[in-house]
Motif scaffolding. Structure first.
Motif, PDB file in Angstrom:
ATOM      1  N   MET A 115       8.581  -1.825   6.118  1.00  0.00           N
ATOM      2  CA  MET A 115       8.603  -2.521   4.790  1.00  0.00           C
ATOM      3  C   MET A 115       9.461  -3.832   4.529  1.00  0.00           C
ATOM      4  SD  MET A 115       8.475   1.148   2.450  1.00  0.00           S
ATOM      5  CE  MET A 115       8.330   0.216   1.125  1.00  0.00           C
ATOM      6  N   ASP A 132       9.659  -4.810  -1.032  1.00  0.00           N
ATOM      7  CA  ASP A 132       8.796  -3.590  -1.156  1.00  0.00           C
ATOM      8  C   ASP A 132       9.663  -2.486  -1.206  1.00  0.00           C
ATOM      9  OD1 ASP A 132       6.371  -5.109  -1.427  1.00  0.00           O
ATOM     10  OD2 ASP A 132       6.142  -4.760   0.834  1.00  0.00           O
ATOM     11  N   ASP A 182      11.438  -2.333  -4.852  1.00  0.00           N
ATOM     12  CA  ASP A 182      10.233  -2.066  -5.684  1.00  0.00           C
ATOM     13  C   ASP A 182      10.120  -0.531  -5.692  1.00  0.00           C
ATOM     14  OD1 ASP A 182       8.223  -2.769  -7.743  1.00  0.00           O
ATOM     15  OD2 ASP A 182       6.938  -1.830  -6.096  1.00  0.00           O
ATOM     16  N   LEU A 183       9.867   0.013  -4.502  1.00  0.00           N
ATOM     17  CA  LEU A 183       9.395   1.549  -4.476  1.00  0.00           C
ATOM     18  C   LEU A 183      10.708   2.216  -5.156  1.00  0.00           C
ATOM     19  CD1 LEU A 183       7.960   3.977  -3.407  1.00  0.00           C
ATOM     20  CD2 LEU A 183       9.051   3.635  -1.163  1.00  0.00           C
ATOM     21  N   ARG A 201      10.865   1.961  -8.832  1.00  0.00           N
ATOM     22  CA  ARG A 201       9.844   2.809  -9.594  1.00  0.00           C
ATOM     23  C   ARG A 201      10.153   4.202  -9.480  1.00  0.00           C
ATOM     24  NH1 ARG A 201       4.097   2.185  -7.066  1.00  0.00           N
ATOM     25  NH2 ARG A 201       5.399   1.432  -5.338  1.00  0.00           N
ATOM     26  N   TYR A 202      11.075   4.835  -8.641  1.00  0.00           N
ATOM     27  CA  TYR A 202      11.383   6.151  -8.354  1.00  0.00           C
ATOM     28  C   TYR A 202      12.577   6.310  -9.432  1.00  0.00           C
ATOM     29  CZ  TYR A 202      14.170  10.204  -6.746  1.00  0.00           C
ATOM     30  OH  TYR A 202      14.750  11.270  -6.878  1.00  0.00           O
ATOM     31  N   LEU A 207       4.926   8.652  -5.389  1.00  0.00           N
ATOM     32  CA  LEU A 207       5.722   7.882  -4.641  1.00  0.00           C
ATOM     33  C   LEU A 207       6.334   8.103  -3.300  1.00  0.00           C
ATOM     34  CD1 LEU A 207       7.949   6.163  -7.536  1.00  0.00           C
ATOM     35  CD2 LEU A 207       5.792   5.461  -6.557  1.00  0.00           C
ATOM     36  N   LEU A 219      12.440   5.127   3.764  1.00  0.00           N
ATOM     37  CA  LEU A 219      11.211   4.714   3.271  1.00  0.00           C
ATOM     38  C   LEU A 219      10.184   4.433   4.370  1.00  0.00           C
ATOM     39  CD1 LEU A 219      13.084   2.259   1.037  1.00  0.00           C
ATOM     40  CD2 LEU A 219      12.282   4.695   0.449  1.00  0.00           C
ATOM     41  N   GLY A 269       5.321   2.374   2.698  1.00  0.00           N
ATOM     42  CA  GLY A 269       5.327   2.505   1.304  1.00  0.00           C
ATOM     43  C   GLY A 269       5.511   3.450   0.419  1.00  0.00           C
ATOM     44  N   ARG A 270       5.841   4.568   1.392  1.00  0.00           N
ATOM     45  CA  ARG A 270       6.462   5.811   0.591  1.00  0.00           C
ATOM     46  C   ARG A 270       7.578   6.235   1.087  1.00  0.00           C
ATOM     47  NH1 ARG A 270       2.619   4.524  -1.853  1.00  0.00           N
ATOM     48  NH2 ARG A 270       0.454   5.658  -2.241  1.00  0.00           N
TER      49      ARG A 270
END
Length: 515
Positions: free
Chosen positions: A269, A273, A276-277, A280-281, A296, A376, A379-380
């Motif tokens: 990633m 990215d 951002d992940l 968001r978490y 997520l 990470l 994307g998760r």
């Protein structure tokens, strides 16, 4: 020999959507079963659309979809949830279904669960009042068919935001049609010829186990599984994995065949990215939006909760996270919340952030700090290590009521050490001390904490009555259930030992009042 093409027709409940069936669609598809569903008439938009819908409309829609699927597959299994199970039962009886099996999830043959008000039977009289059934609303209230505190909080948040996943209310006219469906199923049940599995929660607040037993008695080839840790929506509640595994077994599939496909290749990633992940978490958790945080995580995420005590272990998969977050909410009487997060630091595919969280229970407030490390991938969030700064304080606060009841020395006082004199007491001398302790507890200047009251209750009952009875109190009385749970954990303890523990707690309480 080529395996027959197999499908499953899934039918949702009243006012609901595919959410009613949780991850059943995904579970079956991973096991090689094609899944088909439909949106029942009156559903998918607004509750007002249900006003003029009749039971025959639902039955005809289900029958049409069933025949469409039957033309494409050699084997078709029919699975229904709540009202969907009534439709599935009626459908399979009327169509003489034998090219597949039937699964009835929480079928409401009787509406007599523990949360059903005594006056609910009066609805049959209200049906006859002109226009009233179309104008009167029946609201969806707590516990929303869900025992799991975390899932219930997610549902409440969805309702508050107006998410269109389930109607917040239905017209009384709709309940009348469900009652008509119930009568149809009662008459048709004995005509069922396909193998039938009934899954039903013992603590279902809408419909009691009487419904499951009714079907078991009348359906020749039937099996009943009773679930012990859920309310009505069994596909999303605490027993959801038991439900999934039971359905797979019944359909001659295996849990292994339904496993998440392995990731073929890790894709690094970018820093943006990853940032951002993580953001968001952090945003979702700070806002208590667990439903936004869970997606997520990778489906095979590993969360390592470091420290001591019952929660200090590894939780695997998203279901493991639901278990962890549920425990935090339940053990804090719903007060657990992340208060703030520090600025995340990134190193390769890893992020580290400082977290502060708060909770309270039994009059005690707690503020904890921990370092969360995230791995990470694709994307998760693939892995989390949660390391509390003060391991001892963290473990002491999160200890369950049962753990406190089992060991009075876990209350946090270093002075609570049983004296040689107390440990040596026997016979009348111990009985007199025990009676004196009871009297002192009744005259305390302030009421003990909830945890302490549970301990006193448990040791008193064990001292005077022995082991707790096997049967648990009704779920409608959570206080009685908590008392029973504390008492039951002392099973096998000698009466005199329980008396000594009771006296020990009473001594500490009296000393605190003097101080």
């Amino acid at each position: 020999m080529t395996a027959p093409r197999t499908a499953a027709l899934l039918i949702h409940g009243l006012g609901g959507t595919q959410f009613d069936l949780g991850s059943m669609h995904k579970t079956l598809r991973r096991a090689g079963i094609d899944t088909h569903t439909l949106t029942l008439p009156g559903h998918g938009r607004t509750p007002e659309d249900l006003v003029d819908v009749r039971a025959e409309h639902w039955l005809e829609a289900v029958r049409s979809k069933y025949r469409e699927v039957m033309e494409q597959y050699e084997v078709v299994h029919v699975i229904g949830m709540c009202m969907g199970s009534l439709l599935a039962l009626a459908l399979c009886a009327q169509e003489r279904h034998e090219r597949g099996r039937l699964v009835a999830l929480a079928p409401p043959i009787y509406i007599d669960g523990w949360a059903t008000p005594w006056y609910s039977r009066a609805r049959h009289l209200l049906y006859w009042i002109p226009l009233l059934p179309k104008r009167m609303r029946v609201d969806e209230d707590e516990p929303f068919g869900i025992k799991n505190a975390l899932v219930r909080s997610i549902v409440k948040a969805k309702f508050a935001r107006g998410d269109n996943f389930h109607y917040r209310w239905v017209p009384l006219a709709c309940i009348r049609e469900v009652d008509r469906l119930r009568r149809i199923v009662k008459r048709a049940a004995s005509a069922l010829r396909c193998e039938t599995l009934v899954l039903h929660a013992r603590e279902d607040e809408l419909t009691s186990l009487k419904s499951a037993y009714f079907l078991h008695e009348r359906v020749e080839r039937s099996e009943v599984i009773v679930l012990e840790n859920s309310y009505h929506l069994i596909c999303v509640d605490n027993d959801r994995e038991v439900v999934a595994k039971s359905v797979l077994r019944f359909l001659d599939l295996t849990a292994d065949s339904a496993a998440e496909p392995a990731t073929v290749q890790d894709v690094p990633m970018s820093e943006s990215d990853m940032r951002d992940l993580v953001e968001r978490y952090l945003s979702a958790m700070a806002a208590q939006r667990f439903e936004a945080a869970l997606p997520l995580f990778a489906s095979d995420v590993v969360w390592e909760q470091r420290g001591e005590g019952a929660l200090a272990r590894t939780f695997e998969g998203r279901s493991g996270l639901v278990e962890l977050f549920s425990s935090l909410i339940e053990r804090s009487d719903g007060s657990f919340a992340f208060r703030s997060f520090g600025e995340p630091a990134f190193d390769g595919q890893t992020a580290v952030v400082e977290a502060r969280y708060i909770a309270s229970r039994g009059g005690r407030a707690f503020e904890g700090r921990a370092r969360q490390t995230f791995v990470l991938r694709n994307g998760r969030i693939a892995r989390v290590v949660h390391a509390p700064h003060d391991v001892t304080a963290d473990a002491a606060f999160w200890a369950s009521e049962v753990e406190w009841a089992r060991d009075p020395l876990r209350s946090g006082s270093t002075d609570e050490v049983m004296s040689e004199e107390l440990a040596a007491l026997r016979g009348d001398a111990l009985e007199r001390r025990f009676s004196s302790a009871q009297a002192s507890v009744k005259t305390l200047a302030s009421r003990p904490s909830r945890e302490t009251q549970l301990k006193l209750y448990a040791y008193f009952k064990q001292a005077t009555q022995g082991d707790a009875p096997v049967g648990r109190p009704s779920a409608i009385d959570p206080v009685a259930r908590a008392k029973h749970a504390a008492w039951a954990q002392l099973a096998g303890m000698a009466a005199n030992e329980a008396r000594r523990h009771y006296v020990l707690i009473a001594q500490r309480l009296s000393a605190e009042c003097v101080a």
